[in-house]
Write an enzyme that holds these catalytic residues in place. Structure first.
Site, short mmCIF file in Angstrom:
data_model
loop_
_atom_site.label_atom_id
_atom_site.label_comp_id
_atom_site.label_asym_id
_atom_site.label_seq_id
_atom_site.Cartn_x
_atom_site.Cartn_y
_atom_site.Cartn_z
N TYR A 1 1.14 -1.40 0.11
CA TYR A 1 0.04 -0.08 0.24
C TYR A 1 0.99 1.13 0.17
O TYR A 1 1.50 1.48 0.88
CB TYR A 1 -0.97 0.07 1.22
CG TYR A 1 -2.36 0.62 0.97
CD1 TYR A 1 -2.95 -0.23 0.80
CD2 TYR A 1 -1.88 2.28 1.34
CE1 TYR A 1 -4.75 0.91 0.81
CE2 TYR A 1 -3.26 3.12 0.71
CZ TYR A 1 -4.80 2.18 0.75
OH TYR A 1 -5.74 2.72 0.14
N TYR B 1 -0.21 5.43 -9.90
CA TYR B 1 -2.21 4.42 -11.01
C TYR B 1 -2.63 5.51 -10.53
O TYR B 1 -3.45 5.74 -11.57
CB TYR B 1 -1.94 3.18 -11.49
CG TYR B 1 -2.64 1.84 -10.57
CD1 TYR B 1 -2.96 1.86 -11.73
CD2 TYR B 1 -3.63 1.63 -10.03
CE1 TYR B 1 -4.58 0.76 -11.92
CE2 TYR B 1 -4.61 0.76 -9.82
CZ TYR B 1 -5.19 0.63 -11.01
OH TYR B 1 -5.87 -0.77 -11.15
#
Lengths: 385, 128
Positions: free
Chosen positions: A284, A332
């Site tokens: 993460y 992203y």
């Protein structure tokens, strides 16, 4: 023999919802689109779903999502709020439910439109009586970046970690993003660019922070016999763990140790692997420090050595530990909670369908979700063998 | 706002903290069974479970555990740049904090100060 040896569980379908900045959908319609696509990969339809796992889909989220999808006879339901790590935790919850035959087809789904709705605020919640409003809100610590900034500052103080080392993580993510047509940011990025970007909360710069985009996705988990009907290769879950440490900044037991220490220990022990066996990881990356500290806590390097570990392009394409292979939350997409999209990318890598960014010969992948202010974590180990 | 109204700030468990703050006294809970100090307040000792806890004056001394200079404005009442920190009290527990009027670093020793507020009791803050 652990529960997953006795009762194998597979991720049989994955999908991204529309990503980026979305004006022609609602959160629920994005979930619906992703759910149908993930179920199609599994060779299933909404009629097969008997377990629903959602986070951040409003009050009683599983109920709202189930109604929208027309699922009225589910028998296992979970709207646990573990922030961005909820989805890795949901893999554990769903796998145990499937193993115990409390459900057979688990749908894990999420979406957010926090970019297009401009729904993100760094201000503390108003109020006069909660613990947060009495003892934290008056000090103006921006949520969540201020918390991560203090974590980074303490890590630097104890271990000499540098801003340039943190920047290497953002640069690695960008290099992966340049190979992903769905990535929000694909222009070249250097360590100097990160260091020259605006300081938001020292020592974190603007480019140490993840994006704020719209997006979401869906996963389908099921047992071995149902996974045989999948259209695409099912990916087996072999290890899982979850943990939590604190909610308030001053209550984190050790600011340089995350709950990944425990979720990782549980997941790796269950899988019977060590970090050396991992071919790639989807950590993460809410902030650069989130990745660095998670790698330490998962045992990829010693505590305090994360800075040198991430240097020299180790996480970038061609590096020894491919990480953030879709470009991460840094480049992203980061629709408020990234945890589900980490699992989507890990499955695609293990199926060998990641195109230009495919990690060669990937057999074991890890998705490591983090939620809150480094408050929660969930670790999932998957394999294509 | 009257002193009486200021006392309505907080909750049933934290009331002694804000009553002391109104007099610019920093108090924390101390367990008479195991000796642990705790902050924020709870109804019993979370270290050992004992009910035998008392409010005590803290020394008003702390060390900066970590800190950040906030350079973004998150609400009208907060004017950047300012320093948000976690301080570790001499007694052990940590508190969120602002460090006022100085350029400190992690590890620096700080002492209690109080910030007056319009609609709430004085807020504990810290200075070198």
């Amino acid at each position: 023999m652990n529960v997953l040896d006795k009762h194998p569980v597979y991720i049989a379908g994955v999908a991204e919802s529309p990503l980026g900045e979305i004006y022609d959908h609602t959160e629920l319609s994005m979930v619906a689109v992703a759910a149908r696509e993930a179920l199609a990969e599994a060779g299933m339809t909404l009629k097969d779903v008997d377990g629903i796992f959602v986070n951040y889909m409003g009050e009683q989220g599983s109920v709202q999502v189930g109604e929208y999808l027309g699922i009225h006879s589910a028998r296992y339901l979970d709207s646990s709020d573990l922030g961005g790590a909820a989805f890795e935790a949901f893999v554990q919850h769903a796998a145990l439910a499937i193993a115990e035959e409390r459900c057979e087809v688990a749908l894990v789904t999420y979406s957010s439109r926090q970019r297009s709705l401009r729904g993100r605020s760094m201000a503390p919640p108003p109020g006069r009586v909660s613990i947060t409003s009495q003892f934290e809100a008056p000090y103006g610590l921006p949520f969540p970046i201020g918390y991560y900034a203090m974590i980074a500052a303490r890590h630097m103080h104890l271990y000499g970690t540098t801003s340039a080392q943190l920047a290497e993580i953002a640069v690695a993510a960008r290099k992966w993003a340049q190979m992903n047509p769905k990535a929000w940011k694909r222009d070249p990025l250097t360590v100097k660019d990160v260091l020259d970007s605006r300081l938001i909360c020292d020592p974190l710069h603007a480019l140490d922070c993840c994006l704020v985009t719209d997006g979401g996705g869906a996963l389908v988990l099921t047992n071995k016999s149902r996974a045989r009907g999948a259209v695409k290769k099912p990916i087996r879950v072999i290890g899982m763990g979850e943990s939590q440490t604190h909610w308030h900044a001053a209550q984190m037991p050790d600011m340089t140790v995350s709950p990944g220490k425990i979720s990782g220990r549980e997941a790796f022990a269950m899988a019977g692997i060590t970090p050396a066996d991992v071919d790639f990881i989807e950590p993460y990356d809410s902030f650069t420090i989130t990745v660095l500290m998670a790698l330490e806590d998962l045992g990829f390097c010693q505590k305090g050595e994360g800075g040198s570990f991430v240097s020299g392009g180790r996480l970038a394409p061609g590096g020894a530990l491919p990480a953030m292979t879709m470009g991460g939350g840094l480049s992203y997409n980061h629709p408020g909670a990234l945890g589900l999209l980490l699992l989507v990318e890990a499955v695609r890598q293990l199926r060998g369908e990641a195109g230009p960014r495919q990690v060669k010969n990937a057999k074991i992948g890890v998705a490591h979700g983090v939620g809150g202010v480094f408050s929660t974590s969930g670790t999932v180990v998957m394999t294509n063998e | 706002m009257s002193e009486n109204e200021k006392l309505k700030y907080g909750d049933a468990i934290s009331a002694p903290f804000w009553e002391a703050a109104a007099q610019r006294r920093l108090v924390i809970q101390h367990c008479r069974q195991c000796g642990a100090y705790q902050f924020y307040p709870r109804p019993y000792c979370i270290a050992c479970g004992a009910d035998d806890i008392v409010w005590e004056n803290a020394r008003g001394e702390a060390t900066i555990y970590s800190m950040t200079t906030v350079r973004v404005q998150i609400a009208p009442e907060f004017k950047p740049p300012y320093i948000a920190a976690v301080v570790q009290l001499a007694e052990g527990p940590r508190m969120l904090a602002n460090i006022e009027g100085v350029s400190p670093k992690i590890g620096d020793r700080v002492k209690i100060a109080w910030r007056e507020r319009e609609n709430a009791p004085p807020l504990p803050v810290w200075t070198l």
